[in-house]
Design a protein around this motif. Structure first.
Motif, PDB file in Angstrom:
ATOM      1  N   MET A 135       0.845  -1.184   0.000  1.00  0.00           N
ATOM      2  CA  MET A 135       0.000   0.000   0.000  1.00  0.00           C
ATOM      3  C   MET A 135       0.887   1.242   0.000  1.00  0.00           C
ATOM      4  SD  MET A 135      -2.940  -1.454   0.085  1.00  0.00           S
ATOM      5  CE  MET A 135      -3.998  -0.055   0.442  1.00  0.00           C
ATOM      6  N   PRO A 136       0.549   2.242  -0.812  1.00  0.00           N
ATOM      7  CA  PRO A 136       1.405   3.440  -0.890  1.00  0.00           C
ATOM      8  C   PRO A 136       1.435   4.252   0.402  1.00  0.00           C
ATOM      9  CG  PRO A 136      -0.625   3.747  -2.146  1.00  0.00           C
ATOM     10  CD  PRO A 136      -0.557   2.300  -1.774  1.00  0.00           C
ATOM     11  N   GLU A 137       0.336   4.287   1.144  1.00  0.00           N
ATOM     12  CA  GLU A 137       0.241   5.003   2.426  1.00  0.00           C
ATOM     13  C   GLU A 137       0.669   6.469   2.313  1.00  0.00           C
ATOM     14  OE1 GLU A 137       0.621   1.992   6.032  1.00  0.00           O
ATOM     15  OE2 GLU A 137       2.561   2.273   5.056  1.00  0.00           O
ATOM     16  N   THR A 138       0.329   7.105   1.232  1.00  0.00           N
ATOM     17  CA  THR A 138       0.697   8.506   1.027  1.00  0.00           C
ATOM     18  C   THR A 138      -0.438   9.469   1.364  1.00  0.00           C
ATOM     19  OG1 THR A 138       0.024   8.298  -1.301  1.00  0.00           O
ATOM     20  CG2 THR A 138       2.361   7.952  -0.781  1.00  0.00           C
ATOM     21  N   GLY A 139      -1.603   8.933   1.672  1.00  0.00           N
ATOM     22  CA  GLY A 139      -2.762   9.775   1.959  1.00  0.00           C
ATOM     23  C   GLY A 139      -2.956  10.019   3.440  1.00  0.00           C
ATOM     24  N   SER A 140      -4.178  10.360   3.797  1.00  0.00           N
ATOM     25  CA  SER A 140      -4.514  10.684   5.180  1.00  0.00           C
ATOM     26  C   SER A 140      -4.525   9.435   6.055  1.00  0.00           C
ATOM     27  CB  SER A 140      -5.893  11.357   5.238  1.00  0.00           C
ATOM     28  OG  SER A 140      -5.907  12.535   4.465  1.00  0.00           O
ATOM     29  N   GLN A 141      -4.236   9.642   7.331  1.00  0.00           N
ATOM     30  CA  GLN A 141      -4.262   8.535   8.282  1.00  0.00           C
ATOM     31  C   GLN A 141      -5.678   8.251   8.744  1.00  0.00           C
ATOM     32  OE1 GLN A 141      -1.337   8.515  11.487  1.00  0.00           O
ATOM     33  NE2 GLN A 141      -2.907   7.837  12.951  1.00  0.00           N
ATOM     34  N   SER A 142      -6.006   6.975   8.851  1.00  0.00           N
ATOM     35  CA  SER A 142      -7.274   6.541   9.427  1.00  0.00           C
ATOM     36  C   SER A 142      -6.971   5.528  10.522  1.00  0.00           C
ATOM     37  CB  SER A 142      -8.177   5.913   8.365  1.00  0.00           C
ATOM     38  OG  SER A 142      -8.598   6.879   7.421  1.00  0.00           O
ATOM     39  N   ASP A 143      -7.647   5.654  11.651  1.00  0.00           N
ATOM     40  CA  ASP A 143      -7.356   4.821  12.814  1.00  0.00           C
ATOM     41  C   ASP A 143      -8.427   3.765  13.031  1.00  0.00           C
ATOM     42  OD1 ASP A 143      -5.107   6.341  13.277  1.00  0.00           O
ATOM     43  OD2 ASP A 143      -6.078   7.645  14.732  1.00  0.00           O
ATOM     44  N   VAL A 144      -7.963   2.612  13.459  1.00  0.00           N
ATOM     45  CA  VAL A 144      -8.841   1.498  13.816  1.00  0.00           C
ATOM     46  C   VAL A 144      -8.525   1.118  15.258  1.00  0.00           C
ATOM     47  CG1 VAL A 144      -9.393  -0.933  13.381  1.00  0.00           C
ATOM     48  CG2 VAL A 144      -9.036   0.637  11.453  1.00  0.00           C
ATOM     49  N   ARG A 145      -9.555   0.822  16.026  1.00  0.00           N
ATOM     50  CA  ARG A 145      -9.391   0.424  17.419  1.00  0.00           C
ATOM     51  C   ARG A 145     -10.104  -0.901  17.634  1.00  0.00           C
ATOM     52  NH1 ARG A 145      -9.753   4.635  22.365  1.00  0.00           N
ATOM     53  NH2 ARG A 145      -8.187   5.510  20.963  1.00  0.00           N
ATOM     54  N   ILE A 146      -9.572  -1.737  18.509  1.00  0.00           N
ATOM     55  CA  ILE A 146     -10.212  -3.032  18.759  1.00  0.00           C
ATOM     56  C   ILE A 146     -10.267  -3.319  20.256  1.00  0.00           C
ATOM     57  CG2 ILE A 146      -8.031  -4.289  18.416  1.00  0.00           C
ATOM     58  CD1 ILE A 146      -9.843  -6.567  17.187  1.00  0.00           C
ATOM     59  N   TYR A 147     -11.435  -3.784  20.692  1.00  0.00           N
ATOM     60  CA  TYR A 147     -11.627  -4.245  22.063  1.00  0.00           C
ATOM     61  C   TYR A 147     -11.907  -5.740  22.013  1.00  0.00           C
ATOM     62  CZ  TYR A 147     -12.388   0.680  23.303  1.00  0.00           C
ATOM     63  OH  TYR A 147     -12.248   2.029  23.488  1.00  0.00           O
ATOM     64  N   ILE A 148     -11.257  -6.505  22.886  1.00  0.00           N
ATOM     65  CA  ILE A 148     -11.567  -7.926  23.033  1.00  0.00           C
ATOM     66  C   ILE A 148     -11.927  -8.146  24.496  1.00  0.00           C
ATOM     67  CG2 ILE A 148     -10.795 -10.300  22.751  1.00  0.00           C
ATOM     68  CD1 ILE A 148      -8.830  -9.380  20.668  1.00  0.00           C
ATOM     69  N   GLU A 149     -13.195  -8.388  24.733  1.00  0.00           N
ATOM     70  CA  GLU A 149     -13.706  -8.540  26.084  1.00  0.00           C
ATOM     71  C   GLU A 149     -14.519  -9.815  26.181  1.00  0.00           C
ATOM     72  OE1 GLU A 149     -15.761  -4.858  26.013  1.00  0.00           O
ATOM     73  OE2 GLU A 149     -14.143  -3.745  26.979  1.00  0.00           O
ATOM     74  N   ASN A 150     -14.159 -10.672  27.125  1.00  0.00           N
ATOM     75  CA  ASN A 150     -14.824 -11.969  27.284  1.00  0.00           C
ATOM     76  C   ASN A 150     -14.836 -12.733  25.962  1.00  0.00           C
ATOM     77  OD1 ASN A 150     -15.625 -11.570  30.109  1.00  0.00           O
ATOM     78  ND2 ASN A 150     -16.970  -9.982  29.271  1.00  0.00           N
ATOM     79  N   ASP A 151     -13.702 -12.690  25.261  1.00  0.00           N
ATOM     80  CA  ASP A 151     -13.481 -13.389  23.989  1.00  0.00           C
ATOM     81  C   ASP A 151     -14.328 -12.860  22.830  1.00  0.00           C
ATOM     82  OD1 ASP A 151     -11.516 -15.123  24.975  1.00  0.00           O
ATOM     83  OD2 ASP A 151     -13.004 -16.548  25.711  1.00  0.00           O
ATOM     84  N   LYS A 152     -14.940 -11.701  23.004  1.00  0.00           N
ATOM     85  CA  LYS A 152     -15.689 -11.084  21.908  1.00  0.00           C
ATOM     86  C   LYS A 152     -14.923  -9.875  21.395  1.00  0.00           C
ATOM     87  CE  LYS A 152     -20.184 -10.704  21.881  1.00  0.00           C
ATOM     88  NZ  LYS A 152     -21.581 -10.250  22.176  1.00  0.00           N
ATOM     89  N   ALA A 153     -14.656  -9.860  20.089  1.00  0.00           N
ATOM     90  CA  ALA A 153     -13.908  -8.767  19.472  1.00  0.00           C
ATOM     91  C   ALA A 153     -14.865  -7.726  18.907  1.00  0.00           C
ATOM     92  CB  ALA A 153     -13.013  -9.295  18.363  1.00  0.00           C
ATOM     93  N   THR A 154     -14.592  -6.466  19.181  1.00  0.00           N
ATOM     94  CA  THR A 154     -15.333  -5.348  18.611  1.00  0.00           C
ATOM     95  C   THR A 154     -14.345  -4.491  17.835  1.00  0.00           C
ATOM     96  OG1 THR A 154     -16.880  -5.345  20.486  1.00  0.00           O
ATOM     97  CG2 THR A 154     -16.825  -3.384  19.085  1.00  0.00           C
ATOM     98  N   VAL A 155     -14.586  -4.338  16.539  1.00  0.00           N
ATOM     99  CA  VAL A 155     -13.680  -3.597  15.666  1.00  0.00           C
ATOM    100  C   VAL A 155     -14.310  -2.251  15.343  1.00  0.00           C
ATOM    101  CG1 VAL A 155     -12.348  -3.636  13.526  1.00  0.00           C
ATOM    102  CG2 VAL A 155     -12.913  -5.788  14.691  1.00  0.00           C
ATOM    103  N   LEU A 156     -13.559  -1.171  15.610  1.00  0.00           N
ATOM    104  CA  LEU A 156     -14.094   0.185  15.490  1.00  0.00           C
ATOM    105  C   LEU A 156     -13.264   1.015  14.520  1.00  0.00           C
ATOM    106  CD1 LEU A 156     -14.596   0.872  19.314  1.00  0.00           C
ATOM    107  CD2 LEU A 156     -16.314   0.022  17.705  1.00  0.00           C
ATOM    108  N   LEU A 157     -13.952   1.795  13.700  1.00  0.00           N
ATOM    109  CA  LEU A 157     -13.314   2.713  12.757  1.00  0.00           C
ATOM    110  C   LEU A 157     -13.507   4.139  13.256  1.00  0.00           C
ATOM    111  CD1 LEU A 157     -11.950   3.347  10.035  1.00  0.00           C
ATOM    112  CD2 LEU A 157     -14.223   3.232   8.963  1.00  0.00           C
TER     113      LEU A 157
END
Length: 400
Positions: A135-157
Motif C-alpha cells: 500500500m502506498p500510504e501517502t494519503g490521510s491517516q485513518s485509525d482502527v481500534r479493537i476491544y476484546i472482552e470476554n473473547d468477543k472482538a469489537t472492531v471500530l473505525l
C-alpha cells in the motif's frame, strides 16, 4: 440504513453522554445491560456519523462499529477483521493505523500481537481486493481500534480524527487546562440553565466559560473543526453541509446569558478573552451559513483574586477548576488554597458551587461537606467533582 456507533467519554460521564445521544434522537444499545467504562454504544442512521461528531459536547471520540464477533484465537481474530469490507471505507492511498487495543478476560491478551494481526488482516484484504502487493500510504491517516472482552472482538473505525475535545478555539491552554469535553460534563452535572448566572473564579484559559457560552447559545461544539470521517469513502459532503445548516439554524443569538470568569493571573485573563473571542467568531461563521450576521455575546473576564470577589446576583453557579498538582506545585500549597476558598461560601451566599480537583482532602481543606461528589477520569488524571447545591433553598430555578 442503521449503524452501530461507539462514543468515548471521561470515565464517570457515561450517563450524561447517553442522555446527550438520546436528545439527538438516537437509541442507546442495551441501555439496561452491562455498562462499559468510558464508552456508550448507540444506534443511528448514516447522518449520525457526522452529526454526532458535530453536536455531542461530552464525547471525546466517535467510532463506527464495523464488526463484532467471537475471537478465541488469532485465526478467528484475523478472519473476522478480514471479513470487513475495508475497501468501502478507505481510499487506495490511505495509511491505516491500529491505534489502540484493549483486552479484558479473554484468551487473546497480548496487545502487541493483536495489533499486528489486525493490521495484517486489513492490509491483506485491501491488497486482495485492489490487487496490490504493497500500500502506498501517502494519503490521510485513518485509525482502527479493537476491544476484546470476554473473547468477543469489537472492531471500530475512528470517525473523529483529532479528539473532539479539541474544538479549535483554544490556541493557548496555559498549564494543565481542563479538557473542553470535561468542562461540558461539569455543566451537565450541575444541571446549569442558560438563565442562571455562572462564574469561574479560576478561569485559566477560559474553557468552562467558553463551553457555557456555546451551550447557552446552542452552538454545536464542532463547528470550528474537521473530522476523521472526511477522509473516508463514506463521507457525504452534501449531507454534511445539510447537517451544518440544520445545526446553524438552531443557534440562539438572542438569548440572554450571564457568563463571567476571573483569575489572579492577568495573562490567564487575556488568554481566556482570546479563546472566547475565537469561539465567538466560530459561532458567527456558523450563523453566516444561514445568512445571519448576528453576534453572540462573549463572556466577561476580569483579573481578580478569588478572595476579593463578591456575588453580583442573589443566586447563580460558581464553577471552577482550582489549581492543583502540576498547576500549583505541591500538595501543601493546594491545601492552603482550598482552606482560603472557604470564604467563597460567604462571598457568594445562595450560589450553588462545583469544584473539580485531584486532591482527596478537598472537603476537609475547604471545611464543608459536598452534597454530592462524582469521580471522573479524563485522560490519565483521576479527579473528583464536588458539588455544593441547594445553598439558596432551590430558588434559582434549576435542578436535575
Amino acid at each position: 440504513m442503521m449503524n452501530t456507533y461507539v462514543a468515548l467519554c471521561a470515565i464517570g460521564a457515561e450517563k450524561i453522554l447517553g442522555n446527550e445521544i438520546k436528545q439527538l434522537g438516537y437509541s442507546l444499545k442495551n441501555p439496561s445491560g452491562q455498562k462499559t467504562l468510558g464508552r456508550v454504544t448507540f444506534v443511528g442512521d448514516e447522518n449520525a456519523a457526522f452529526r454526532a461528531n458535530l453536536c455531542l459536547r461530552t464525547a471525546d471520540r466517535i467510532y463506527l462499529q464495523v464488526a463484532e464477533y467471537s475471537a478465541t484465537d488469532f485465526d478467528a481474530l484475523f478472519d473476522g477483521v478480514y471479513s470487513v469490507p475495508w475497501q468501502d471505507y478507505f481510499f487506495k492511498d490511505a495509511r491505516v493505523v491500529v491505534d489502540k487495543v484493549r483486552t479484558y478476560k479473554s484468551r487473546l491478551s497480548s496487545e502487541h500481537s493483536i495489533q499486528g494481526v489486525v493490521h495484517k488482516a486489513i492490509y491483506t484484504k485491501l491488497g486482495d481486493i485492489w490487487h496490490m502487493h504493497t500500500m502506498p500510504e501517502t494519503g490521510s491517516q485513518s485509525d482502527v481500534r479493537i476491544y476484546i472482552e470476554n473473547d468477543k472482538a469489537t472492531v471500530l473505525l475512528d470517525l473523529s480524527g483529532v479528539p473532539l475535545h479539541r474544538r479549535g478555539y483554544r490556541k493557548d491552554g496555559g498549564i494543565a487546562p481542563i479538557r473542553e469535553t470535561l468542562a461540558a460534563v461539569l455543566l451537565h452535572l450541575m444541571c446549569w440553565r442558560r438563565k442562571t448566572p455562572i462564574h469561574d473564579a479560576f478561569c485559566g484559559s477560559g474553557t468552562i466559560a467558553c463551553e457555557a457560552m456555546l451551550y447557552a447559545y446552542n452552538v454545536a461544539p464542532g463547528f470550528g473543526r474537521r473530522f476523521g470521517i472526511e477522509n473516508l469513502k463514506i463521507f457525504d459532503a452534501e449531507q454534511a453541509k445539510g447537517i451544518r445548516q440544520q445545526e446553524a439554524e438552531k443557534i440562539r443569538p438572542d438569548c440572554e446569558a450571564r457568563i463571567t470568569g476571573s483569575d489572579i493571573d492577568n495573562q490567564a485573563v487575556q488568554r481566556a478573552k482570546a479563546n472566547a473571542e475565537r469561539a465567538g467568531v466560530t459561532a458567527g461563521r456558523a450563523l453566516q451559513i444561514i445568512g445571519s450576521n448576528a453576534r453572540i455575546q462573549r463572556p466577561d473576564f476580569i483579573q481578580s483574586d478569588f478572595r476579593e470577589l463578591s456575588a453580583p446576583y442573589d443566586s447563580g453557579l460558581l464553577l471552577g477548576n482550582p489549581p492543583y498538582g502540576e498547576r500549583l506545585g505541591d500538595v501543601i500549597q493546594a491545601q492552603e488554597l482550598y482552606k482560603d476558598m472557604a470564604s467563597l461560601f460567604k462571598s457568594f451566599p445562595g450560589w450553588n458551587m462545583g469544584f473539580i480537583t485531584a486532591q482527596s482532602t478537598f472537603e476537609t481543606d475547604i471545611g464543608k461537606k459536598a452534597n454530592s461528589a462524582k469521580k471522573l477520569k479524563s485522560g490519565n488524571l483521576d479527579t473528583c467533582f464536588y458539588m455544593f447545591t441547594n445553598l439558596n433553598g432551590g430558588k434559582d430555578g434549576y435542578s436535575c
